[in-house]
Design an enzyme around this catalytic site. Structure first.
Site, PDB file in Angstrom:
ATOM      1  N   GLY A  47      17.069  16.961  17.689  1.00 27.80           N
ATOM      2  CA  GLY A  47      16.485  16.316  19.043  1.00 27.80           C
ATOM      3  C   GLY A  47      17.379  16.917  20.009  1.00 27.80           C
ATOM      4  O   GLY A  47      17.222  18.352  20.243  1.00 27.80           O
ATOM      5  N   SER A  49      20.860  16.899  22.143  1.00 23.70           N
ATOM      6  CA  SER A  49      22.265  16.594  22.023  1.00 23.70           C
ATOM      7  C   SER A  49      22.708  15.833  23.076  1.00 23.70           C
ATOM      8  O   SER A  49      23.395  14.822  22.657  1.00 23.70           O
ATOM      9  CB  SER A  49      23.168  17.602  21.482  1.00 23.70           C
ATOM     10  OG  SER A  49      23.217  18.738  22.543  1.00 23.70           O
ATOM     11  N   CYS A  79      20.578  20.724  13.542  1.00 21.94           N
ATOM     12  CA  CYS A  79      20.399  21.181  14.900  1.00 21.94           C
ATOM     13  C   CYS A  79      20.846  20.334  15.792  1.00 21.94           C
ATOM     14  O   CYS A  79      22.235  20.390  15.947  1.00 21.94           O
ATOM     15  CB  CYS A  79      18.772  21.149  15.186  1.00 21.94           C
ATOM     16  SG  CYS A  79      18.362  22.086  16.616  1.00 21.94           S
ATOM     17  N   ARG A 108      25.311  25.436  21.976  1.00 19.02           N
ATOM     18  CA  ARG A 108      23.931  24.732  22.385  1.00 19.02           C
ATOM     19  C   ARG A 108      23.115  25.829  22.735  1.00 19.02           C
ATOM     20  O   ARG A 108      23.038  26.776  23.474  1.00 19.02           O
ATOM     21  CB  ARG A 108      24.144  23.823  23.413  1.00 19.02           C
ATOM     22  CG  ARG A 108      24.985  22.363  23.046  1.00 19.02           C
ATOM     23  CD  ARG A 108      24.756  21.602  24.486  1.00 19.02           C
ATOM     24  NE  ARG A 108      23.414  21.106  24.878  1.00 19.02           N
ATOM     25  CZ  ARG A 108      22.763  21.183  25.685  1.00 19.02           C
ATOM     26  NH1 ARG A 108      23.271  21.800  26.643  1.00 19.02           N
ATOM     27  NH2 ARG A 108      21.608  20.257  25.918  1.00 19.02           N
ATOM     28  N   ILE A 134      14.556  25.647  16.099  1.00 20.82           N
ATOM     29  CA  ILE A 134      13.769  25.090  17.382  1.00 20.82           C
ATOM     30  C   ILE A 134      14.974  24.854  18.475  1.00 20.82           C
ATOM     31  O   ILE A 134      15.656  24.076  18.205  1.00 20.82           O
ATOM     32  CB  ILE A 134      12.952  23.836  16.918  1.00 20.82           C
ATOM     33  CG1 ILE A 134      11.891  24.291  16.017  1.00 20.82           C
ATOM     34  CG2 ILE A 134      12.240  23.278  18.296  1.00 20.82           C
ATOM     35  CD1 ILE A 134      11.172  22.696  15.580  1.00 20.82           C
ATOM     36  N   ARG A 135      14.970  25.878  19.316  1.00 20.23           N
ATOM     37  CA  ARG A 135      16.133  25.391  20.343  1.00 20.23           C
ATOM     38  C   ARG A 135      17.463  25.437  19.596  1.00 20.23           C
ATOM     39  O   ARG A 135      18.342  24.685  20.150  1.00 20.23           O
ATOM     40  CB  ARG A 135      15.883  24.642  21.449  1.00 20.23           C
ATOM     41  CG  ARG A 135      14.741  24.674  22.252  1.00 20.23           C
ATOM     42  CD  ARG A 135      14.535  23.651  23.331  1.00 20.23           C
ATOM     43  NE  ARG A 135      15.793  23.256  24.049  1.00 20.23           N
ATOM     44  CZ  ARG A 135      15.816  22.162  24.468  1.00 20.23           C
ATOM     45  NH1 ARG A 135      15.305  21.096  24.103  1.00 20.23           N
ATOM     46  NH2 ARG A 135      17.107  21.865  25.302  1.00 20.23           N
ATOM     47  N   HIS A 172      16.033  22.952  10.852  1.00 24.50           N
ATOM     48  CA  HIS A 172      15.366  21.786  10.642  1.00 24.50           C
ATOM     49  C   HIS A 172      14.826  21.862   9.169  1.00 24.50           C
ATOM     50  O   HIS A 172      13.570  22.025   8.960  1.00 24.50           O
ATOM     51  CB  HIS A 172      14.314  21.456  11.361  1.00 24.50           C
ATOM     52  CG  HIS A 172      14.721  21.182  12.859  1.00 24.50           C
ATOM     53  ND1 HIS A 172      14.951  20.147  13.213  1.00 24.50           N
ATOM     54  CD2 HIS A 172      15.055  22.205  13.823  1.00 24.50           C
ATOM     55  CE1 HIS A 172      15.499  20.068  14.542  1.00 24.50           C
ATOM     56  NE2 HIS A 172      15.429  21.367  14.947  1.00 24.50           N
ATOM     57  N   GLU A 174      13.905  19.316   7.240  1.00 24.37           N
ATOM     58  CA  GLU A 174      13.187  18.208   7.165  1.00 24.37           C
ATOM     59  C   GLU A 174      11.598  18.609   7.769  1.00 24.37           C
ATOM     60  O   GLU A 174      10.653  17.955   7.159  1.00 24.37           O
ATOM     61  CB  GLU A 174      13.467  16.998   8.006  1.00 24.37           C
ATOM     62  CG  GLU A 174      13.325  17.279   9.760  1.00 24.37           C
ATOM     63  CD  GLU A 174      14.347  18.128  10.252  1.00 24.37           C
ATOM     64  OE1 GLU A 174      14.539  18.025  11.264  1.00 24.37           O
ATOM     65  OE2 GLU A 174      15.312  18.756   9.554  1.00 24.37           O
TER      66      GLU A 174
END
Length: 194
Positions: A47, A49, A79, A108, A134-135, A172, A174
């Site tokens: 998500g 942070s 993440c 980050r 992702i980022r 990720h 998931e």
């Protein structure tokens, strides 16, 4: 069968719940301190942070999370969850706080912006898996008690670590349909309750 919560403030909550169930755990969403007390372990999903930290404070979960982690509750952060489990962060916003627990420095958004997202095959704890970034953050450095479980290009960046009952990945799992990372964590939880 262990009961593993997924911190349900933001991020890939449903996806983690599904993967944990497929990996042999009883999975439940955690939004309140009482729900946190009822689980054997916790997944902190990806998500954003800073948003996750602020929501954890709003829902009176930040301090209970710190206490449970300090008391040895197994936790897995992916993440943004990796950032939340880091003792120290780089490139955070002013005053940004974490749950802590893993002796590491995490940067980050180290791999870049949303448009820089990518997938890569990598070795996670001796198994080749597909990793979705992702980022994503990466780990700048780890303390002596932290085990490095995975590296990614460019430059063999640290992207998966374990310290005792705590696991963190900058990717990720998931999102891939491959339950092996979640199964690894479920096995950790089972091992910690013996």
């Amino acid at each position: 069968m262990p009961t593993i919560g997924v911190l349900a403030l933001q991020g890939d909550v449903r996806e983690h719940l599904r993967m944990l169930t497929e990996a042999g755990a009883t999975a439940t969403a955690v939004r309140r301190p009482g729900e946190l007390e009822a689980v054997d372990a916790l997944v902190i999903p990806g998500g954003e942070s800073t948003t996750m930290w602020k929501l954890a404070e709003t829902f009176d979960l930040l301090e209970p999370l710190r206490i449970r982690v300090k008391d040895g509750m197994p936790a897995y952060g992916s993440c943004a969850g990796m950032i939340m489990l880091a003792d120290r962060i780089q490139d955070g916003i002013a005053g940004q706080q974490t749950v802590g627990g893993i002796d590491m420095v995490v940067r980050r958004n180290a791999f870049g912006r949303q448009v820089d997202s990518f997938e890569e095959d990598l070795d996670f704890a001796g198994q080749m898996i597909r990793a979705v970034f992702i980022r994503a953050p990466w780990v700048e450095s780890v303390g002596p008690d932290v085990e490095v479980l995975g590296l990614a290009e460019p430059g063999d960046r640290i992207v998966a670590v374990r310290q005792g009952p705590l696991l963190a990945t900058s990717f990720h799992p998931e999102l891939t349909g491959d339950t092996r990372v979640h199964a690894y964590f479920v096995d950790m939880v089972r091992g910690s309750s013996r």
